[in-house]
Design a protein around this motif. Sequence first.
Motif, mmCIF file in Angstrom:
data_model
loop_
_atom_site.group_PDB
_atom_site.id
_atom_site.type_symbol
_atom_site.label_atom_id
_atom_site.label_comp_id
_atom_site.label_asym_id
_atom_site.label_seq_id
_atom_site.Cartn_x
_atom_site.Cartn_y
_atom_site.Cartn_z
ATOM 1 N N ALA A 214 3.958 -25.231 38.038
ATOM 2 C CA ALA A 214 4.160 -24.139 36.668
ATOM 3 C C ALA A 214 5.401 -23.373 37.789
ATOM 4 N N TYR A 215 5.584 -22.974 39.104
ATOM 5 C CA TYR A 215 6.693 -22.559 39.685
ATOM 6 C C TYR A 215 7.892 -23.496 38.725
ATOM 7 N N GLU A 216 7.597 -24.771 39.336
ATOM 8 C CA GLU A 216 9.207 -26.261 39.317
ATOM 9 C C GLU A 216 9.536 -25.965 37.739
ATOM 10 N N GLY A 217 8.535 -24.894 37.038
ATOM 11 C CA GLY A 217 9.014 -26.030 36.001
ATOM 12 C C GLY A 217 7.985 -26.269 34.672
ATOM 13 N N ALA A 218 6.872 -27.160 34.834
ATOM 14 C CA ALA A 218 6.070 -27.960 34.418
ATOM 15 C C ALA A 218 5.684 -27.622 32.893
ATOM 16 N N LYS A 219 5.917 -27.929 32.452
ATOM 17 C CA LYS A 219 5.569 -27.614 30.621
ATOM 18 C C LYS A 219 3.683 -27.594 30.346
ATOM 19 N N GLU A 220 3.798 -26.721 28.826
ATOM 20 C CA GLU A 220 2.658 -26.180 29.038
ATOM 21 C C GLU A 220 1.257 -27.596 28.942
ATOM 22 N N GLY A 221 0.462 -27.073 28.820
ATOM 23 C CA GLY A 221 -0.241 -29.001 29.016
ATOM 24 C C GLY A 221 -0.413 -29.647 30.392
ATOM 25 N N THR A 222 0.645 -29.426 30.412
ATOM 26 C CA THR A 222 0.780 -29.552 32.398
ATOM 27 C C THR A 222 -1.609 -29.779 32.526
ATOM 28 N N LEU A 223 -1.886 -31.390 33.540
ATOM 29 C CA LEU A 223 -3.364 -31.173 33.940
ATOM 30 C C LEU A 223 -3.202 -31.535 34.886
ATOM 31 N N VAL A 224 -3.452 -30.951 36.206
ATOM 32 C CA VAL A 224 -3.844 -31.078 37.380
ATOM 33 C C VAL A 224 -5.444 -31.907 37.893
ATOM 34 N N ILE A 225 -5.268 -32.619 38.467
ATOM 35 C CA ILE A 225 -6.877 -33.220 38.219
ATOM 36 C C ILE A 225 -7.081 -34.023 40.088
ATOM 37 N N SER A 226 -7.985 -34.067 40.373
ATOM 38 C CA SER A 226 -7.890 -34.950 41.289
ATOM 39 C C SER A 226 -10.044 -35.373 41.594
ATOM 40 N N GLU A 227 -10.494 -35.566 42.917
ATOM 41 C CA GLU A 227 -11.357 -36.294 42.586
ATOM 42 C C GLU A 227 -12.423 -35.651 43.837
ATOM 43 N N LEU A 228 -11.125 -35.361 44.986
ATOM 44 C CA LEU A 228 -11.728 -34.242 45.403
ATOM 45 C C LEU A 228 -11.573 -33.173 46.323
ATOM 46 N N GLN A 229 -11.792 -32.009 46.069
ATOM 47 C CA GLN A 229 -11.335 -30.745 46.520
ATOM 48 C C GLN A 229 -12.078 -30.280 47.932
ATOM 49 N N THR A 230 -10.655 -30.512 48.735
ATOM 50 C CA THR A 230 -11.504 -29.719 49.958
ATOM 51 C C THR A 230 -11.227 -28.566 50.087
ATOM 52 N N ALA A 231 -10.987 -27.672 49.388
ATOM 53 C CA ALA A 231 -11.148 -25.830 49.786
ATOM 54 C C ALA A 231 -10.498 -25.740 48.361
ATOM 55 N N GLY A 232 -11.596 -26.535 47.358
ATOM 56 C CA GLY A 232 -11.786 -25.242 46.093
ATOM 57 C C GLY A 232 -12.580 -23.740 45.747
ATOM 58 N N ARG A 233 -11.814 -23.460 45.052
ATOM 59 C CA ARG A 233 -11.739 -21.829 45.184
ATOM 60 C C ARG A 233 -12.554 -21.375 43.727
ATOM 61 N N GLY A 234 -13.077 -20.439 44.420
ATOM 62 C CA GLY A 234 -13.701 -19.590 42.756
ATOM 63 C C GLY A 234 -13.090 -18.730 43.004
ATOM 64 N N ARG A 235 -13.548 -17.563 42.395
ATOM 65 C CA ARG A 235 -13.207 -15.870 42.046
ATOM 66 C C ARG A 235 -13.138 -15.131 43.655
ATOM 67 N N MET A 236 -12.710 -14.186 43.933
ATOM 68 C CA MET A 236 -12.481 -12.976 44.942
ATOM 69 C C MET A 236 -12.853 -14.296 46.045
ATOM 70 N N GLY A 237 -12.212 -15.198 46.490
ATOM 71 C CA GLY A 237 -11.989 -16.231 47.586
ATOM 72 C C GLY A 237 -13.273 -16.611 48.173
ATOM 73 N N ARG A 238 -14.009 -17.003 47.493
ATOM 74 C CA ARG A 238 -15.015 -17.195 47.090
ATOM 75 C C ARG A 238 -14.684 -18.829 47.474
ATOM 76 N N LYS A 239 -15.727 -19.640 48.292
ATOM 77 C CA LYS A 239 -15.527 -21.591 47.765
ATOM 78 C C LYS A 239 -16.530 -22.106 46.326
ATOM 79 N N TRP A 240 -15.436 -22.685 45.804
ATOM 80 C CA TRP A 240 -16.273 -23.771 44.712
ATOM 81 C C TRP A 240 -16.530 -25.229 45.573
ATOM 82 N N PHE A 241 -17.352 -25.494 45.287
ATOM 83 C CA PHE A 241 -18.311 -26.981 46.673
ATOM 84 C C PHE A 241 -17.544 -27.925 45.532
ATOM 85 N N SER A 242 -16.666 -29.397 45.695
ATOM 86 C CA SER A 242 -15.723 -30.230 44.764
ATOM 87 C C SER A 242 -15.758 -31.284 45.882
ATOM 88 N N PRO A 243 -17.276 -32.072 45.618
ATOM 89 C CA PRO A 243 -17.661 -33.317 46.355
ATOM 90 C C PRO A 243 -17.139 -34.813 45.750
#
Length: 324
Positions: free
Chosen positions: A102-131
């Motif tokens: 987004a910072y580099e100017g990506a267009k609206e509607g650009t999607l980032v997706i992954s099979e695995l997150q090693t540090a998925g995050r929730g709100r307020m610094g919480r973790k999101w389990f993303s196997p």
Amino acid sequence: QSDTRKKLLELFAEANGDFISGQKISEILGCSRAAVWKHIEELRKEGFELEAVRRLGYRIVSTPDKVTANEIQLGLKTETFGHFVHFEEEVASTQKIALKLAYEGAKEGTLVISELQTAGRGRMGRKWFSPKGTGIWMSLILRPPIPPQKAPQLTLLTAVAICQAIQQVTGIVPDIKWPNDILLNGKKCVGILTELQADPDRVHSVIIGIGVNVNQTVEQFPEDIRTIATSLAIEKGERIKRARLVQEILLQLEKLYHQYLQHGFRPIKLLWEGYAVSIGKKITARTLNGSIKGTALGITDEGLLMLEDEDKHIHYIHSADIQL
Ligand code: BT5
């Protein structure tokens, strides 16, 4: 190597779910039985389910369910959402990548997706389990022409879109718990994280982070969230193709987003109330400034939660964790 892989997959495709003997595979591929075993193991690592039975050989039970750009774009019906997909097998957090794009100017509607997150995050610094391979871990870049204080409405809008998509694909009607949880039978199946980049008067981008538990079994959840979390497969009793659900989420999101930009939050609010579980109930809201007990009256046109305490005083809450 990849040629052998291709041949092996073709063999399994021809067999159409029937067994092929190890002997036959090794003859056709022109490699040893041990090498066949190695290839089978590699396929398993990629998510193919293969059954091995002595004397009968190998049989393919299911193919992997991937969320690469190809899988998502094949049959996608949106106008712009998801037309650019940034896929990675493994990331720390899709939010971080989306933020950078987004910072580099990506267009609206650009999607980032992954099979695995090693540090998925929730709100307020919480973790999101993303196997790996069992859920949808994605971030969508939006550039809405709205004042920054309205950005929280997009969390509610996203929740509605995801409920509609889940309903469309699985037939299950989920509940929404203000502001960002989607529940099935009282357990959390989806989390939404909205991150805003803005000046005081102008939004540069909003990154909508979406985590959906799709195909996990109960045992695949870590113990600390096993009693509070669930997946669509657990509730539905069958596996769901993740790419199909991603397509539907993007489609419903795009529709609601256009409606929102044209007609404001009101129509979205009505839809939201249709899915909300907490409205009219006694709840506890834990905010950064302490807990408030009371009755949830509804949400304001801005998307704030209205909570009436025992003294009939109404609190307008921006952000909190809700206990039903
Ligand atoms: C959320 O936070 O619910 C927002 C989650 C957003 C995740 C997406 S995945 C794609 C994108 N990239 C990211 O790095 N994040 C976004 P919150 O309301 O703070 O809830 C977090 C809490 O939910 C944790 O403290 C756990 O108790 C619980 N939890 C963690 N992982 C879970 C899971 N997979 N399913 C259900 N509950 C979970």
